[in-house]
Write a protein that holds these residues in place. Structure first.
Motif, PDB file in Angstrom:
ATOM      1  N   GLU A 162      35.266  25.602  24.910  1.00 57.89           N
ATOM      2  CA  GLU A 162      34.437  25.852  26.093  1.00 57.89           C
ATOM      3  C   GLU A 162      35.146  26.793  27.058  1.00 57.89           C
ATOM      4  O   GLU A 162      34.523  27.694  27.656  1.00 57.89           O
ATOM      5  CB  GLU A 162      34.130  24.517  26.774  1.00 57.89           C
ATOM      6  N   ALA A 163      36.452  26.608  27.202  1.00 57.39           N
ATOM      7  CA  ALA A 163      37.218  27.469  28.097  1.00 57.39           C
ATOM      8  C   ALA A 163      37.277  28.903  27.576  1.00 57.39           C
ATOM      9  O   ALA A 163      37.172  29.862  28.348  1.00 57.39           O
ATOM     10  CB  ALA A 163      38.631  26.915  28.268  1.00 57.39           C
ATOM     11  N   VAL A 164      37.452  29.057  26.265  1.00 59.00           N
ATOM     12  CA  VAL A 164      37.438  30.394  25.675  1.00 59.00           C
ATOM     13  C   VAL A 164      36.104  31.071  25.956  1.00 59.00           C
ATOM     14  O   VAL A 164      36.055  32.238  26.379  1.00 59.00           O
ATOM     15  CB  VAL A 164      37.711  30.326  24.159  1.00 59.00           C
ATOM     16  N   GLU A 165      35.027  30.347  25.754  1.00 55.00           N
ATOM     17  CA  GLU A 165      33.693  30.910  25.975  1.00 55.00           C
ATOM     18  C   GLU A 165      33.497  31.308  27.438  1.00 55.00           C
ATOM     19  O   GLU A 165      32.967  32.387  27.737  1.00 55.00           O
ATOM     20  CB  GLU A 165      32.640  29.874  25.559  1.00 55.00           C
ATOM     21  N   ALA A 166      33.945  30.438  28.364  1.00 54.00           N
ATOM     22  CA  ALA A 166      33.794  30.742  29.787  1.00 54.00           C
ATOM     23  C   ALA A 166      34.639  31.943  30.194  1.00 54.00           C
ATOM     24  O   ALA A 166      34.201  32.788  30.993  1.00 54.00           O
ATOM     25  CB  ALA A 166      34.188  29.516  30.618  1.00 54.00           C
ATOM     26  N   MET A 182      35.319  37.693  31.594  1.00 55.44           N
ATOM     27  CA  MET A 182      36.058  38.924  31.335  1.00 55.44           C
ATOM     28  C   MET A 182      35.135  40.036  30.848  1.00 55.44           C
ATOM     29  O   MET A 182      35.373  41.229  31.142  1.00 55.44           O
ATOM     30  CB  MET A 182      37.171  38.644  30.325  1.00 55.44           C
ATOM     31  N   SER A 183      34.093  39.692  30.153  1.00 53.93           N
ATOM     32  CA  SER A 183      33.162  40.693  29.638  1.00 53.93           C
ATOM     33  C   SER A 183      32.393  41.381  30.755  1.00 53.93           C
ATOM     34  O   SER A 183      31.846  42.472  30.558  1.00 53.93           O
ATOM     35  CB  SER A 183      32.183  40.048  28.658  1.00 53.93           C
ATOM     36  N   ARG A 184      32.342  40.752  31.902  1.00 53.62           N
ATOM     37  CA  ARG A 184      31.650  41.366  33.040  1.00 53.62           C
ATOM     38  C   ARG A 184      32.547  42.330  33.808  1.00 53.62           C
ATOM     39  O   ARG A 184      32.089  43.034  34.706  1.00 53.62           O
ATOM     40  CB  ARG A 184      31.145  40.275  33.995  1.00 53.62           C
ATOM     41  N   ILE A 185      33.838  42.339  33.472  1.00 52.50           N
ATOM     42  CA  ILE A 185      34.787  43.218  34.154  1.00 52.50           C
ATOM     43  C   ILE A 185      34.979  44.472  33.312  1.00 52.50           C
ATOM     44  O   ILE A 185      35.442  44.404  32.180  1.00 52.50           O
ATOM     45  CB  ILE A 185      36.130  42.503  34.373  1.00 52.50           C
ATOM     46  N   ARG A 186      34.623  45.593  33.851  1.00 52.04           N
ATOM     47  CA  ARG A 186      34.711  46.852  33.125  1.00 52.04           C
ATOM     48  C   ARG A 186      35.870  47.694  33.652  1.00 52.04           C
ATOM     49  O   ARG A 186      36.140  47.714  34.850  1.00 52.04           O
ATOM     50  CB  ARG A 186      33.409  47.646  33.270  1.00 52.04           C
ATOM     51  N   CYS A 187      36.533  48.400  32.749  1.00 52.81           N
ATOM     52  CA  CYS A 187      37.469  49.431  33.199  1.00 52.81           C
ATOM     53  C   CYS A 187      36.687  50.477  33.964  1.00 52.81           C
ATOM     54  O   CYS A 187      35.594  50.884  33.535  1.00 52.81           O
ATOM     55  CB  CYS A 187      38.148  50.095  32.008  1.00 52.81           C
ATOM     56  N   GLY A 188      37.214  50.911  35.079  1.00 53.64           N
ATOM     57  CA  GLY A 188      36.455  51.853  35.875  1.00 53.64           C
ATOM     58  C   GLY A 188      37.302  52.885  36.579  1.00 53.64           C
ATOM     59  O   GLY A 188      38.537  52.789  36.651  1.00 53.64           O
ATOM     60  N   ILE A 209      41.949  38.271  18.987  1.00 55.01           N
ATOM     61  CA  ILE A 209      41.435  38.943  20.178  1.00 55.01           C
ATOM     62  C   ILE A 209      39.947  38.631  20.264  1.00 55.01           C
ATOM     63  O   ILE A 209      39.154  39.106  19.440  1.00 55.01           O
ATOM     64  CB  ILE A 209      41.694  40.454  20.114  1.00 55.01           C
ATOM     65  N   VAL A 210      39.570  37.815  21.233  1.00 58.26           N
ATOM     66  CA  VAL A 210      38.178  37.369  21.338  1.00 58.26           C
ATOM     67  C   VAL A 210      37.394  38.170  22.361  1.00 58.26           C
ATOM     68  O   VAL A 210      36.177  37.999  22.489  1.00 58.26           O
ATOM     69  CB  VAL A 210      38.108  35.863  21.683  1.00 58.26           C
ATOM     70  N   CYS A 211      38.075  39.042  23.063  1.00 59.69           N
ATOM     71  CA  CYS A 211      37.400  39.893  24.051  1.00 59.69           C
ATOM     72  C   CYS A 211      38.274  41.112  24.272  1.00 59.69           C
ATOM     73  O   CYS A 211      39.488  40.997  24.431  1.00 59.69           O
ATOM     74  CB  CYS A 211      37.217  39.127  25.352  1.00 59.69           C
ATOM     75  N   GLY A 212      37.680  42.315  24.272  1.00 60.06           N
ATOM     76  CA  GLY A 212      38.424  43.534  24.557  1.00 60.06           C
ATOM     77  C   GLY A 212      39.330  43.940  23.416  1.00 60.06           C
ATOM     78  O   GLY A 212      38.981  43.848  22.250  1.00 60.06           O
ATOM     79  N   GLY A 213      40.506  44.441  23.783  1.00 57.61           N
ATOM     80  CA  GLY A 213      41.496  44.805  22.781  1.00 57.61           C
ATOM     81  C   GLY A 213      41.541  46.265  22.426  1.00 57.61           C
ATOM     82  O   GLY A 213      42.404  46.683  21.638  1.00 57.61           O
ATOM     83  N   GLY A 214      40.646  47.064  22.980  1.00 57.37           N
ATOM     84  CA  GLY A 214      40.631  48.483  22.620  1.00 57.37           C
ATOM     85  C   GLY A 214      40.643  49.385  23.841  1.00 57.37           C
ATOM     86  O   GLY A 214      40.845  48.942  24.973  1.00 57.37           O
ATOM     87  N   ARG A 215      40.415  50.662  23.578  1.00 57.12           N
ATOM     88  CA  ARG A 215      40.270  51.632  24.660  1.00 57.12           C
ATOM     89  C   ARG A 215      38.784  51.784  24.955  1.00 57.12           C
ATOM     90  O   ARG A 215      37.977  51.936  24.029  1.00 57.12           O
ATOM     91  CB  ARG A 215      40.870  52.976  24.271  1.00 57.12           C
TER      92      ARG A 215
END
Length: 492
Positions: free
Chosen positions: A312-316, A321-327, A362-368
């Protein structure tokens, strides 16, 4: 600001030595915009002779002038510097975003405005400080003596600063060191020379600091810092940077038995107790590790969650984190900008590859990010499936990378949090404040946040346990790092 605007037109920056702005004898070196990879311009490149001049100037200003004894002069100059920096704040803001890749929103807080304001706190502290204390009369060995304890400045300070918070760390050293009566040679990181050079030009052109009190020496040569640490004319080294470099500083300083202040690395833990609001705690951890692309030594980069709620914590955390974009760091909505350099991006990507080798996922991100083909960006990344004995969970990565680890209750969470060579910062989340406070008390770190409270402030000491450093910066404790203690006994 005339100095900064000139930089934008391609003019090179200058060293500040003995009150004079001058070119570096080793020529110039480029400084880059990490968001675009473009060359911003050229910085003065000091050599050993430039450094020798700077240390000599600082030594003379301390030994041969009234600076160390005139508290009113010192506090007046600090207040004047505060006014000058605020007057040129927008130009410094733009420069900091361009050179350090700092998201502009952060410059209204800890990346510029707050540390500038903190100079006033140190000026006020020096004005009201008890520079002497009467210990009264005693008769050691039968001799009646009146004893007085005096606090005096340490002397010439070597201030060696990193690139991630180019103003906050600089002013956290300059403020107390100057208020205490010391003179300073500042050696900034070669990644952000203009931030320091702009400060030097403002000091030279807009303030009444006596010549030699502040010297700023930019250089692409990393051995310049070692020379500064080894110079017998330097009395104290104040260094912020990696633990590996801190060891070298300490070793070199030992040759002349210098006093050292070291603020080094961290691998801080965010502990989520089983009574916490799990989603809120995980979201806060995700946000914090992505701030300034994770380039902060005190950021919590290990997220410790109850094993029974691990999935559950991984999912949360992924959701947050998926809502945070490099900008683009010039966009006020950005919190995760670029890494400082291609070298740092390679380092972070090396750890991401290592995570897979160590059995992590790596469950989220990990790339450029595809949206940013230029710039030294790495996506906000969450790594699951590791244990605390892996390198990725133990070593400082300095990127927007969070490792999520399970724990089996409060005692186990404390054990894992403390199972680290570092002890800089951390966080605890739990509904029961007494329980959260009890857990926080057992975690061996220099600072801790409970349920989102903020520990950073001018009056609050900052520093770490274990390999995170020696001494404290900020607060009265940070001010007193720059003082010596003298006892004078007189016949009573």
């Amino acid at each position: 600001m005339s100095s900064h605007n000139a930089f934008w037109r391609g003019e090179s920056s200058r060293l500040l030595v003995d009150g004079t702005l001058r070119h570096g004898r080793a020529g110039e070196f480029p400084t880059l915009n990490p968001a675009t990879e473009e060359v911003l311009g050229l910085a003065a490149n000091a050599d050993a002779a430039d450094l020798d001049d700077a240390v000599g100037a600082a030594r003379r200003a301390f030994d041969d002038t009234d600076w160390s004894r005139d508290t009113a002069l010192r506090t007046g100059c600090l207040r004047q510097l505060n006014e000058v920096l605020r007057a040129h704040g927008d130009d410094l803001r733009a420069l900091t975003v361009a050179e350090a890749g700092v998201p502009v929103a952060l410059t209204y807080g800890p990346q510029l405005d707050i540390p500038v304001a903190d100079l006033m706190w140190f000026a006020d502290l020096a004005d009201g400080y008890a520079w002497s204390q009467d210990l009264g009369v005693a008769a050691p060995m039968g001799v009646r003596s009146r004893r007085t304890v005096r606090r005096e400045p340490a002397g010439v300070i070597a201030a060696i600063t990193p690139w991630n918070f180019p103003h906050q760390i600089t002013f956290a050293k300059l403020g107390p060191a100057l208020a205490a009566g010391n003179t300073v040679v500042l050696k900034p990181a070669p990644d952000t020379p203009w931030c320091a050079a702009a400060l030097g030009r403002l000091i030279a052109e807009k303030t009444d600091f006596p010549p030699g009190v502040i010297n700023i020496v930019t250089s692409a040569d990393h051995s310049i810092g070692a020379r500064l640490t080894d110079d017998p004319r330097v009395d104290l080294v104040s260094f912020t940077g990696s633990t590996a470099t801190g060891r070298s500083v300490m070793t070199t300083a030992a040759r002349t038995l210098k006093k050292v202040f070291l603020e080094l690395g961290g691998k801080s833990a965010c502990v989520v107790l089983d009574d916490a609001d799990l989603a809120a705690a995980c979201a806060m951890a995700a946000f914090m590790v992505c701030t300034h692309a994770g380039q902060g030594c005190a950021l919590a980069t290990r997220l410790l969650v109850p094993r029974t709620r691990y999935d559950e914590a991984v999912e949360a955390t992924v959701a947050a984190m998926s809502r945070i974009r490099c900008g683009d760091p010039t966009d006020r909505r950005t919190i995760c900008g670029p890494l400082i350099s291609a070298r740092q991006r390679d380092r972070v990507e090396g750890y991401l590859a290592l995570a897979a080798d160590e059995g992590g996922k790596i469950v989220c991100g990990g790339g450029r990010p595809a949206k940013h083909p230029k710039g030294f960006y790495v996506e906000p990344t969450l790594i699951a499936g590791l244990t605390n004995d892996t390198r990725v969970a133990r070593e400082e990565i300095f990127g927007p990378v969070l490792v999520i680890l399970p724990h089996d209750g409060d005692d186990d969470a404390v054990r894992i949090a403390n199972d680290s060579p570092y002890g800089l910062s951390g966080a605890v989340h739990g509904t029961d404040p007494d329980r959260a406070r009890s857990v926080a008390a057992r975690i061996r770190t220099g600072t801790l946040s409970v349920n989102g409270a903020v520990w950073y402030s001018a009056d609050a000491p900052f520093g770490g346990y274990k390999q995170s450093g020696i001494g404290r910066e900020m607060g009265v404790a940070g001010f007193e790092e720059y003082l010596e203690t003298k006892l004078i006994a007189e016949p009573a």
